[in-house]
Design an enzyme around this catalytic site. Structure first.
Site, PDB file in Angstrom:
ATOM      1  N   ASP A 126      56.871  56.978  89.928  1.00  0.00           N
ATOM      2  CA  ASP A 126      55.982  58.107  90.222  1.00  0.00           C
ATOM      3  C   ASP A 126      56.857  59.344  90.472  1.00  0.00           C
ATOM      4  OD1 ASP A 126      54.324  59.953  91.445  1.00  0.00           O
ATOM      5  OD2 ASP A 126      53.544  58.573  92.952  1.00  0.00           O
ATOM      6  N   ILE A 127      56.668  60.358  89.668  1.00  0.00           N
ATOM      7  CA  ILE A 127      57.534  61.544  89.750  1.00  0.00           C
ATOM      8  C   ILE A 127      57.418  62.257  91.105  1.00  0.00           C
ATOM      9  CG2 ILE A 127      55.967  63.276  88.773  1.00  0.00           C
ATOM     10  CD1 ILE A 127      58.388  64.197  87.030  1.00  0.00           C
ATOM     11  N   ASN A 141      47.904  72.194  82.494  1.00  0.00           N
ATOM     12  CA  ASN A 141      47.073  72.764  81.418  1.00  0.00           C
ATOM     13  C   ASN A 141      47.158  74.285  81.497  1.00  0.00           C
ATOM     14  OD1 ASN A 141      44.984  73.755  83.267  1.00  0.00           O
ATOM     15  ND2 ASN A 141      44.530  71.582  83.576  1.00  0.00           N
ATOM     16  N   GLY A 190      45.868  63.051  85.912  1.00  0.00           N
ATOM     17  CA  GLY A 190      47.198  62.558  85.544  1.00  0.00           C
ATOM     18  C   GLY A 190      48.294  63.014  86.490  1.00  0.00           C
ATOM     19  N   VAL A 191      49.431  63.347  85.913  1.00  0.00           N
ATOM     20  CA  VAL A 191      50.580  63.727  86.732  1.00  0.00           C
ATOM     21  C   VAL A 191      50.316  65.053  87.460  1.00  0.00           C
ATOM     22  CG1 VAL A 191      51.900  64.872  84.874  1.00  0.00           C
ATOM     23  CG2 VAL A 191      53.108  63.768  86.740  1.00  0.00           C
ATOM     24  N   ASP A 192      49.558  65.926  86.837  1.00  0.00           N
ATOM     25  CA  ASP A 192      49.186  67.218  87.441  1.00  0.00           C
ATOM     26  C   ASP A 192      48.407  66.985  88.749  1.00  0.00           C
ATOM     27  OD1 ASP A 192      48.776  69.948  87.633  1.00  0.00           O
ATOM     28  OD2 ASP A 192      47.291  70.064  86.023  1.00  0.00           O
ATOM     29  N   SER A 221      52.532  65.498  77.537  1.00  0.00           N
ATOM     30  CA  SER A 221      51.508  65.403  76.466  1.00  0.00           C
ATOM     31  C   SER A 221      51.094  63.992  76.056  1.00  0.00           C
ATOM     32  CB  SER A 221      51.932  66.155  75.187  1.00  0.00           C
ATOM     33  OG  SER A 221      51.687  67.530  75.305  1.00  0.00           O
ATOM     34  N   THR A 222      51.705  62.942  76.609  1.00  0.00           N
ATOM     35  CA  THR A 222      51.386  61.589  76.093  1.00  0.00           C
ATOM     36  C   THR A 222      50.249  60.894  76.838  1.00  0.00           C
ATOM     37  OG1 THR A 222      53.057  60.452  77.422  1.00  0.00           O
ATOM     38  CG2 THR A 222      53.752  61.265  75.263  1.00  0.00           C
ATOM     39  N   TYR A 248      46.620  64.343  76.684  1.00  0.00           N
ATOM     40  CA  TYR A 248      46.815  65.136  75.460  1.00  0.00           C
ATOM     41  C   TYR A 248      47.183  64.287  74.240  1.00  0.00           C
ATOM     42  CZ  TYR A 248      46.234  69.576  77.988  1.00  0.00           C
ATOM     43  OH  TYR A 248      45.740  70.640  78.704  1.00  0.00           O
TER      44      TYR A 248
HETATM   45  N1  AR6 Z   1      54.447  60.261  87.769  1.00  0.00           N
HETATM   46  C1  AR6 Z   1      54.965  60.221  86.502  1.00  0.00           C
HETATM   47  N2  AR6 Z   1      54.188  60.177  85.387  1.00  0.00           N
HETATM   48  C2  AR6 Z   1      52.844  60.148  85.575  1.00  0.00           C
HETATM   49  C3  AR6 Z   1      52.230  60.185  86.852  1.00  0.00           C
HETATM   50  C4  AR6 Z   1      53.096  60.252  87.976  1.00  0.00           C
HETATM   51  N3  AR6 Z   1      52.624  60.302  89.227  1.00  0.00           N
HETATM   52  N4  AR6 Z   1      50.886  60.147  86.675  1.00  0.00           N
HETATM   53  C5  AR6 Z   1      50.647  60.063  85.349  1.00  0.00           C
HETATM   54  N5  AR6 Z   1      51.832  60.061  84.681  1.00  0.00           N
HETATM   55  P1  AR6 Z   1      49.089  63.348  81.650  1.00  0.00           P
HETATM   56  P2  AR6 Z   1      49.347  65.309  79.458  1.00  0.00           P
HETATM   57  C6  AR6 Z   1      52.103  59.964  83.228  1.00  0.00           C
HETATM   58  O1  AR6 Z   1      47.720  63.004  81.206  1.00  0.00           O
HETATM   59  O2  AR6 Z   1      49.138  64.253  78.428  1.00  0.00           O
HETATM   60  C7  AR6 Z   1      46.072  66.826  83.168  1.00  0.00           C
HETATM   61  O3  AR6 Z   1      44.739  66.675  83.542  1.00  0.00           O
HETATM   62  C8  AR6 Z   1      51.007  59.451  82.318  1.00  0.00           C
HETATM   63  O4  AR6 Z   1      50.906  58.019  82.424  1.00  0.00           O
HETATM   64  O5  AR6 Z   1      49.340  63.522  83.102  1.00  0.00           O
HETATM   65  O6  AR6 Z   1      50.425  66.335  79.237  1.00  0.00           O
HETATM   66  C9  AR6 Z   1      46.508  68.274  83.041  1.00  0.00           C
HETATM   67  O7  AR6 Z   1      45.829  69.116  83.936  1.00  0.00           O
HETATM   68  C10 AR6 Z   1      51.556  59.887  80.958  1.00  0.00           C
HETATM   69  O8  AR6 Z   1      52.559  58.972  80.526  1.00  0.00           O
HETATM   70  O9  AR6 Z   1      49.592  64.745  80.950  1.00  0.00           O
HETATM   71  C11 AR6 Z   1      46.150  68.587  81.614  1.00  0.00           C
HETATM   72  O10 AR6 Z   1      44.791  68.941  81.478  1.00  0.00           O
HETATM   73  C12 AR6 Z   1      52.240  61.234  81.287  1.00  0.00           C
HETATM   74  O11 AR6 Z   1      52.383  61.260  82.730  1.00  0.00           O
HETATM   75  C13 AR6 Z   1      46.420  67.295  80.886  1.00  0.00           C
HETATM   76  O12 AR6 Z   1      46.257  66.263  81.863  1.00  0.00           O
HETATM   77  C14 AR6 Z   1      51.460  62.466  80.849  1.00  0.00           C
HETATM   78  O13 AR6 Z   1      50.061  62.246  81.045  1.00  0.00           O
HETATM   79  C15 AR6 Z   1      47.819  67.209  80.364  1.00  0.00           C
HETATM   80  O14 AR6 Z   1      47.950  66.054  79.572  1.00  0.00           O
END
Ligand code: AR6
Length: 166
Positions: free
Chosen positions: A9-10, A23, A31-33, A116-117, A120
């Site tokens: 977890d970052i 976004n 997600g991570v955001d 993005s994975t 997105y």
């Molecule tokens: N630590 C590390 N990686 C994580 C964590 C964490 N705590 N939580 C999720 N991931 P995503 P995107 C991974 O969807 O595709 C948001 O709603 C996750 O498993 O977070 O760039 C934003 O507001 C995946 O491998 O980001 C945008 O609207 C990676 O982080 C949109 O999602 C990216 O998944 C951005 O989409």
């Protein structure tokens, strides 16, 4: 400069800057955001409101508040459609703009998520190839250590395999 892949977890990583996969609004999401905003606290959203969003492929910096880092570098990855809409160029630009910001803020240790994975939908192996190639070839002065923090098993294994091949 050393690149390592971490499974976790970052928001738990102690470093100079963590990168947020945000976004265009920079006003939070899932997600991570979502995880970053929850741990940093409401002060992060208040500072993000002053930034008036961020273009896809660009990056903006805030403080990290309750996270164990000094800064959050917010970047906006491309939504993957079919690979024919400049997705690769825009994803590469995210990594470059984040490194430019990390250098500007004299960060030695930074952590990236897999941009993005998730929501997105960028295919993981293609995104991981871009991430590793771009980070490896960037001429860093201050940045000495980059952690790519993968949350799920599949993403972790894909990044590990690609980094080993280098
Ligand atoms: N630590 C590390 N990686 C994580 C964590 C964490 N705590 N939580 C999720 N991931 P995503 P995107 C991974 O969807 O595709 C948001 O709603 C996750 O498993 O977070 O760039 C934003 O507001 C995946 O491998 O980001 C945008 O609207 C990676 O982080 C949109 O999602 C990216 O998944 C951005 O989409």
């Amino acid at each position: 400069m050393k690149i390592q892949i971490i499974h976790g977890d970052i928001t738990q990583i102690s470093c100079d800057a963590i990168v947020n996969a945000a976004n265009n609004s920079l006003l939070g999401g899932g997600g991570v955001d979502g995880a970053i905003h929850r741990k940093a606290g409401p002060e992060l959203l208040a500072e993000c409101r002053l930034l008036h969003g961020c273009a896809t492929g660009d990056a903006k910096v805030t403080k990290a508040y309750h996270l164990p880092a000094r800064y959050v570098i917010h970047t906006v990855g491309p939504v993957y459609r079919d690979g024919q809409h400049d997705e690769a160029k825009r994803l590469q630009s995210c990594y470059i703009r984040c490194l430019e910001k990390a250098e500007e803020y004299q960060c030695q240790h930074i952590a990236f998520p897999s941009i993005s994975t998730g929501a997105y939908r960028y295919p993981v192996s293609q995104a991981a190839t871009i991430a590793i190639e771009t980070l490896k070839n960037y001429p860093c002065q201050y940045v000495k250590r980059i952690d790519i923090v993968c949350f799920d098993n599949y993403t972790y294994r894909t990044y590990c395999q690609l980094l080993k091949k280098e």
